[in-house]
Design a protein around this motif. Structure first.
Motif, PDB file in Angstrom:
ATOM      1  N   ALA A   1      -6.102  -0.890  -6.694  1.00 32.60           N
ATOM      2  CA  ALA A   1      -7.175   0.100  -6.546  1.00 32.60           C
ATOM      3  C   ALA A   1      -6.580   1.378  -5.999  1.00 32.60           C
ATOM      4  CB  ALA A   1      -8.253  -0.425  -5.615  1.00 32.60           C
ATOM      5  N   PRO A   2      -6.924   2.509  -6.612  1.00 35.16           N
ATOM      6  CA  PRO A   2      -6.441   3.775  -6.080  1.00 35.16           C
ATOM      7  C   PRO A   2      -7.134   4.076  -4.753  1.00 35.16           C
ATOM      8  CG  PRO A   2      -7.704   4.114  -8.098  1.00 35.16           C
ATOM      9  CD  PRO A   2      -7.758   2.677  -7.806  1.00 35.16           C
ATOM     10  N   ILE A   3      -6.402   4.636  -3.833  1.00 33.27           N
ATOM     11  CA  ILE A   3      -6.967   4.893  -2.511  1.00 33.27           C
ATOM     12  C   ILE A   3      -8.105   5.904  -2.594  1.00 33.27           C
ATOM     13  CG2 ILE A   3      -6.413   5.944  -0.280  1.00 33.27           C
ATOM     14  CD1 ILE A   3      -3.990   4.336  -0.176  1.00 33.27           C
ATOM     15  N   SER A   4      -8.046   6.802  -3.584  1.00 31.59           N
ATOM     16  CA  SER A   4      -9.098   7.811  -3.687  1.00 31.59           C
ATOM     17  C   SER A   4     -10.444   7.188  -4.047  1.00 31.59           C
ATOM     18  CB  SER A   4      -8.701   8.829  -4.748  1.00 31.59           C
ATOM     19  OG  SER A   4      -8.457   8.177  -5.968  1.00 31.59           O
ATOM     20  N   ARG A   5     -10.444   5.946  -4.549  1.00 38.32           N
ATOM     21  CA  ARG A   5     -11.708   5.313  -4.944  1.00 38.32           C
ATOM     22  C   ARG A   5     -12.194   4.288  -3.931  1.00 38.32           C
ATOM     23  NH1 ARG A   5     -13.004   6.590 -10.177  1.00 38.32           N
ATOM     24  NH2 ARG A   5     -11.748   8.325 -10.824  1.00 38.32           N
ATOM     25  N   ILE A   6     -11.559   4.221  -2.789  1.00 37.81           N
ATOM     26  CA  ILE A   6     -11.947   3.217  -1.795  1.00 37.81           C
ATOM     27  C   ILE A   6     -13.289   3.587  -1.165  1.00 37.81           C
ATOM     28  CG2 ILE A   6     -11.402   2.375   0.519  1.00 37.81           C
ATOM     29  CD1 ILE A   6      -8.518   2.303  -0.305  1.00 37.81           C
ATOM     30  N   GLN A   7     -14.173   2.593  -1.057  1.00 38.59           N
ATOM     31  CA  GLN A   7     -15.463   2.831  -0.405  1.00 38.59           C
ATOM     32  C   GLN A   7     -15.444   2.358   1.038  1.00 38.59           C
ATOM     33  OE1 GLN A   7     -18.208   4.254  -1.542  1.00 38.59           O
ATOM     34  NE2 GLN A   7     -17.904   4.436  -3.724  1.00 38.59           N
ATOM     35  N   THR A   8     -15.026   1.109   1.275  1.00 38.31           N
ATOM     36  CA  THR A   8     -15.006   0.602   2.648  1.00 38.31           C
ATOM     37  C   THR A   8     -13.710  -0.146   2.902  1.00 38.31           C
ATOM     38  OG1 THR A   8     -15.987  -1.503   2.064  1.00 38.31           O
ATOM     39  CG2 THR A   8     -17.499   0.251   2.691  1.00 38.31           C
TER      40      THR A   8
ATOM     41  N   ALA B   1       0.851  -1.183   0.000  1.00 40.98           N
ATOM     42  CA  ALA B   1       0.000   0.000   0.000  1.00 40.98           C
ATOM     43  C   ALA B   1       0.885   1.231   0.000  1.00 40.98           C
ATOM     44  CB  ALA B   1      -0.899   0.008   1.230  1.00 40.98           C
ATOM     45  N   THR B   2       0.645   2.083  -0.972  1.00 41.27           N
ATOM     46  CA  THR B   2       1.365   3.355  -0.976  1.00 41.27           C
ATOM     47  C   THR B   2       0.354   4.446  -0.641  1.00 41.27           C
ATOM     48  OG1 THR B   2       0.905   3.855  -3.274  1.00 41.27           O
ATOM     49  CG2 THR B   2       2.815   2.497  -2.829  1.00 41.27           C
ATOM     50  N   SER B   3       0.780   5.675  -0.735  1.00 38.78           N
ATOM     51  CA  SER B   3      -0.146   6.759  -0.433  1.00 38.78           C
ATOM     52  C   SER B   3      -1.180   6.919  -1.536  1.00 38.78           C
ATOM     53  CB  SER B   3       0.625   8.059  -0.256  1.00 38.78           C
ATOM     54  OG  SER B   3       1.345   8.306  -1.443  1.00 38.78           O
ATOM     55  N   ALA B   4      -0.964   6.255  -2.693  1.00 31.02           N
ATOM     56  CA  ALA B   4      -1.872   6.444  -3.820  1.00 31.02           C
ATOM     57  C   ALA B   4      -2.721   5.218  -4.109  1.00 31.02           C
ATOM     58  CB  ALA B   4      -1.091   6.826  -5.072  1.00 31.02           C
ATOM     59  N   ALA B   5      -2.230   4.020  -3.805  1.00 33.70           N
ATOM     60  CA  ALA B   5      -2.944   2.830  -4.244  1.00 33.70           C
ATOM     61  C   ALA B   5      -2.642   1.624  -3.361  1.00 33.70           C
ATOM     62  CB  ALA B   5      -2.581   2.513  -5.687  1.00 33.70           C
ATOM     63  N   VAL B   6      -3.531   0.636  -3.460  1.00 36.75           N
ATOM     64  CA  VAL B   6      -3.327  -0.648  -2.784  1.00 36.75           C
ATOM     65  C   VAL B   6      -3.129  -1.700  -3.867  1.00 36.75           C
ATOM     66  CG1 VAL B   6      -4.231  -2.254  -1.089  1.00 36.75           C
ATOM     67  CG2 VAL B   6      -4.985   0.107  -1.080  1.00 36.75           C
ATOM     68  N   PHE B   7      -2.197  -2.610  -3.633  1.00 36.39           N
ATOM     69  CA  PHE B   7      -1.854  -3.599  -4.644  1.00 36.39           C
ATOM     70  C   PHE B   7      -1.784  -4.970  -3.991  1.00 36.39           C
ATOM     71  CE2 PHE B   7       1.530  -6.209  -6.399  1.00 36.39           C
ATOM     72  CZ  PHE B   7       1.220  -6.235  -7.737  1.00 36.39           C
ATOM     73  N   THR B   8      -2.344  -6.004  -4.623  1.00 40.06           N
ATOM     74  CA  THR B   8      -2.137  -7.362  -4.129  1.00 40.06           C
ATOM     75  C   THR B   8      -1.780  -8.274  -5.282  1.00 40.06           C
ATOM     76  OG1 THR B   8      -4.454  -7.949  -4.419  1.00 40.06           O
ATOM     77  CG2 THR B   8      -3.795  -7.215  -2.224  1.00 40.06           C
ATOM     78  N   GLN B   9      -1.057  -9.328  -4.940  1.00 44.78           N
ATOM     79  CA  GLN B   9      -0.759 -10.371  -5.917  1.00 44.78           C
ATOM     80  C   GLN B   9      -1.146 -11.681  -5.266  1.00 44.78           C
ATOM     81  OE1 GLN B   9       3.345 -10.612  -7.120  1.00 44.78           O
ATOM     82  NE2 GLN B   9       3.116 -12.745  -7.711  1.00 44.78           N
TER      83      GLN B   9
ATOM     84  N   GLU C   1      -4.630   3.925   8.286  1.00 40.16           N
ATOM     85  CA  GLU C   1      -4.019   4.723   7.218  1.00 40.16           C
ATOM     86  C   GLU C   1      -4.967   4.879   6.032  1.00 40.16           C
ATOM     87  OE1 GLU C   1      -0.277   3.273   5.373  1.00 40.16           O
ATOM     88  OE2 GLU C   1       0.469   3.559   7.415  1.00 40.16           O
ATOM     89  N   LEU C   2      -5.523   3.726   5.592  1.00 37.01           N
ATOM     90  CA  LEU C   2      -6.400   3.760   4.417  1.00 37.01           C
ATOM     91  C   LEU C   2      -7.628   4.607   4.691  1.00 37.01           C
ATOM     92  CD1 LEU C   2      -6.290   0.083   3.120  1.00 37.01           C
ATOM     93  CD2 LEU C   2      -5.139   2.084   2.214  1.00 37.01           C
ATOM     94  N   THR C   3      -8.218   4.429   5.881  1.00 38.46           N
ATOM     95  CA  THR C   3      -9.427   5.185   6.195  1.00 38.46           C
ATOM     96  C   THR C   3      -9.133   6.673   6.185  1.00 38.46           C
ATOM     97  OG1 THR C   3      -9.691   3.404   7.779  1.00 38.46           O
ATOM     98  CG2 THR C   3     -11.449   4.998   7.664  1.00 38.46           C
TER      99      THR C   3
END
Lengths: 155, 527
Positions: A91-98, A72-80, A142-144
């Motif tokens: 997913a960009p953090i700005s588009r996170i809903q929950t 997770a960076t300040s801009a996005a979350v990434f998983t593999q 952080e994400l919230t």
């Protein structure tokens, strides 16, 4: 992922296999006169199951630990994830809903937690499993915080 | 001020004329049972018929109770519906979350001047619980509600409740203000037979007949005309029999499809209102009016089923938040253009798609006509291996059944004879594959039996999934999914080279992938 997750995955797999083995033993006992299957057949099935179970319990967690990654960076979350079908999700953090965090009974024992990040799309939930509890709490906080700072309804 | 307004806003009821509609609806729904009752008469005895009658009666009473228990109101900030007899439930939707308003009136509704209103919000979950449905209001009331909900909401910001309460002062739906984008033309009916919607009709008719037979104890074998036809049919040779069945089916499906097309899309009109909404009205008997907020529009999808493609037809649907993706030709409110000439679909798409700020203007190709980048030889090979893999499996299964279970040999012979067709299918599936990034839209196309081309605004992309199965990794391919809150929730670019997939994702959402590219994969040349 936390290194403890390997033990958690192994324990969860082991419990699943133990249930299957127990069911087979019960079948063997109730079917003692050998009407359904000869006793030798029962034993053979049991042995095969046990071998598969041991292989699964020892190999799977290591493998999974190796192929699963998150960041997770300040801009996005990434998983593999995935070993046969590899999948990367971003997913960009700005588009996170929950942001949900979840701890099952077994996970509590190992002091682990899952974090699920959902966006407005039904196709894009990002699940990070097997985090140690402190990391999970920090990640959620952080994400919230970042998600709240963005304006708009994120669709 | 708000409190005063809310207090004075009384709960409104649905139209009392629904009390007439419910019994009629239930009787129509129970028609097969009642018809069976009439045919069989009471002579056959048994209490089954009485029970079905009692059931119909109960449904009528329950339906009428629904009128007494459902009330609604529109406050400056919310739309609320109260319903339920045993469990009282209040559904509240904030007015600024209203995305779409769908007004439907069936034949019966129209006779009595009624309309059903359905309010769509941004939720994309499969459950229907949060949906606001008012069945039914008087047509004038429904039209007023639609205007009230949609055309006031963009300007009536939450900070200005006074403006919202002043809504009645605005003239409702002045027809002069709207601009027509498309309208049904009589010659489009020629696409009717190619929509295959008649297949559904065949199913419905079959279901009706089977219910009639089972509930009315009618023995089809003893009905005179059926017997005659059957005897005449048996006297033919086998090829002639097959040809007859195929011919009858084709004629029936074509006629039913054309009829369905006319009924569903007659009076079709697509208009744009200056308040920023698109308005679709259609239907010859059942009138349906859908309103889509333009700022919720994220793109369009052009669908060309194989048959429609053969006659250069296509249909167009909207990719928008708050409306689920269309299922079939007639369902779903996201339809923007019924099966029509492809050129018409292209021009409507050009009119409808919002111009992305900062992107080059109309001189660049529109997302629906832009040239697509093919996916390369690896994707072509994968189409063939997959098509032939499935074919070989079916063939092997039939061969095994023929060898051990005594299946007639013509089954596997037929399947073997179809091998060249599989090659055609695979080649066509490859030809359909393509992607592009043009004037701020991500464009992807796929499919053969139903070729679809989706154009999604890059701004509407809210994440990426990249999938690579074992075989895809060996071929160096990946499936890139752009997740979005609109339409199908995710649009795939299938079997594209990994480097190209990453390039596409990076270009569509600049900066998003950069931190991960180097670590994620040794494809550092891209990042």
């Amino acid at each position: 992922m936390s290194r403890t997750a390997v033990w958690y995955w192994a324990a969860r797999a082991a419990i699943g296999w133990l249930i299957i083995l127990a069911a087979q033993v019960v079948w063997l006992v109730t079917d003692g006169d050998g009407t359904g299957l000869p006793v030798a057949g029962h034993v053979a099935v049991l042995v095969v199951t046990a071998v598969v179970a041991v292989a699964h319990v020892t190999v799977m967690p290591q493998w999974r630990y190796r192929v699963h990654r998150w960041e997770a960076t300040s801009a996005a979350v990434f998983t593999q994830s995935g070993w046969f079908k590899q999948e990367w999700r971003i997913a960009p953090i700005s588009r996170i809903q929950t942001v949900d965090s979840e701890r099952g009974p077994l996970e509590q024992l190992f002091r682990l937690a899952d974090v699920t990040v959902t966006t407005a799309s039904a196709a894009g939930p990002i699940k990070i499993g097997g985090l140690d509890r402190d990391t999970a709490q920090r990640l959620v906080a952080e994400l919230t915080a970042t998600a709240q700072a963005t304006a708009g309804d994120a669709t | 001020m708000i409190d005063v307004v809310e207090a004075t806003l009384t709960w409104r009821r649905l139209s009392p004329r629904m009390l007439v509609i419910h019994p009629v609806q239930e009787v129509v729904r129970a028609a097969p049972a009642l018809l069976g009752l009439l045919i069989a008469g009471s002579s056959s005895g048994g209490k089954g018929h009485l029970w079905s009658l009692a059931g119909v009666g109960l449904m009528v009473v329950l339906g009428m109770l629904r009128w007494f228990t459902t009330t609604y109101r529109v406050t400056p900030e919310h739309v609320q519906v109260r319903r339920g007899l045993v469990t009282r439930k209040v559904v509240t939707v904030p007015r600024d979350r209203v995305r779409t308003v769908d007004v439907t009136s069936h034949v019966l509704h129209r006779v009595l001047g009624l309309a059903r209103v359905e309010v769509g919000t941004g939720t994309s979950d499969r459950r229907n619980e949060g949906r606001l449905k008012l069945d039914a209001l008087s047509a004038a009331e429904a039209a007023r509600l639609r205007v009230e909900l949609l055309h006031r909401s963009p300007s009536a910001a939450p900070a200005a409740p006074a403006a919202a309460s002043a809504a009645p002062a605005v003239p409702y739906g002045a027809p002069a203000a709207e601009a027509e984008l498309a309208r049904m033309r009589p010659e489009w009916v020629r696409f009717g037979p190619f929509t295959m919607s008649g297949l559904v009709t065949v199913g419905v008719v079959a279901g009706f007949v089977s219910r009639l037979v089972s509930e009315g104890n009618v023995d089809l074998g003893r009905v005179g005309p059926v017997q005659e036809t059957w005897r005449w049919f048996r006297e033919m040779s086998l090829p002639l029999e097959i040809a007859t069945v195929v011919l009858v089916l084709v004629v029936f499906v074509s006629v039913a499809s054309t009829l369905g097309y006319v009924l569903a899309f007659g009076h079709f009109r697509l208009t744009r209102h200056p308040e920023g909404t698109l308005h679709v009205t259609r239907g010859l008997l059942t009138r349906r009016a859908t309103t889509i907020e333009e700022r919720r529009l994220r793109g369009v999808e052009v669908t060309e089923p194989l048959l429609l493609r053969a006659v250069r037809g296509a249909r167009l649907s909207a990719v928008t938040t708050g409306l689920r993706a269309a299922q079939g030709a007639q369902r779903g409110g996201s339809l923007l253009l019924p099966p029509a000439p492809r050129a018409e679909a292209v021009s409507v798409a050009r009119l409808v798609l919002p111009r992305v700020p900062g992107a080059p203007s109309a001189s660049e190709a529109s997302p629906v006509t832009a040239r697509l980048t093919p996916h390369g030889p690896a994707a072509l090979r994968r189409r063939f291996t997959r098509a032939y893999g499935v074919h070989a499996l079916v063939l092997a299964a039939l061969l095994a059944l023929w060898w051990w279970a005594g299946l007639p040999s013509w089954t596997w012979l037929t399947v073997a004879a179809l091998l060249p067709l599989t090659a055609l299918l695979a080649a066509d599936r490859y030809r359909s594959l393509g992607h592009a990034l043009t004037s701020g839209y991500l464009v992807t196309r796929w499919g053969s039996f139903s070729r679809r081309r989706a154009a999604l605004e890059c701004d509407g992309v809210i994440g990426w999934n990249i999938e690579r199965s074992f075989f895809q990794r060996r071929a160096g391919l990946a499936t890139l999914t752009a997740t979005t809150a609109a339409g199908k929730q995710g649009y795939q670019v299938r079997d594209v080279e990994l480097v190209e997939a990453l390039r596409l994702a990076t270009a569509a959402t600049p900066g998003l992938l950069d931190p991960f590219l180097v670590e994620a994969r040794p494809v550092s040349s891209v990042g």
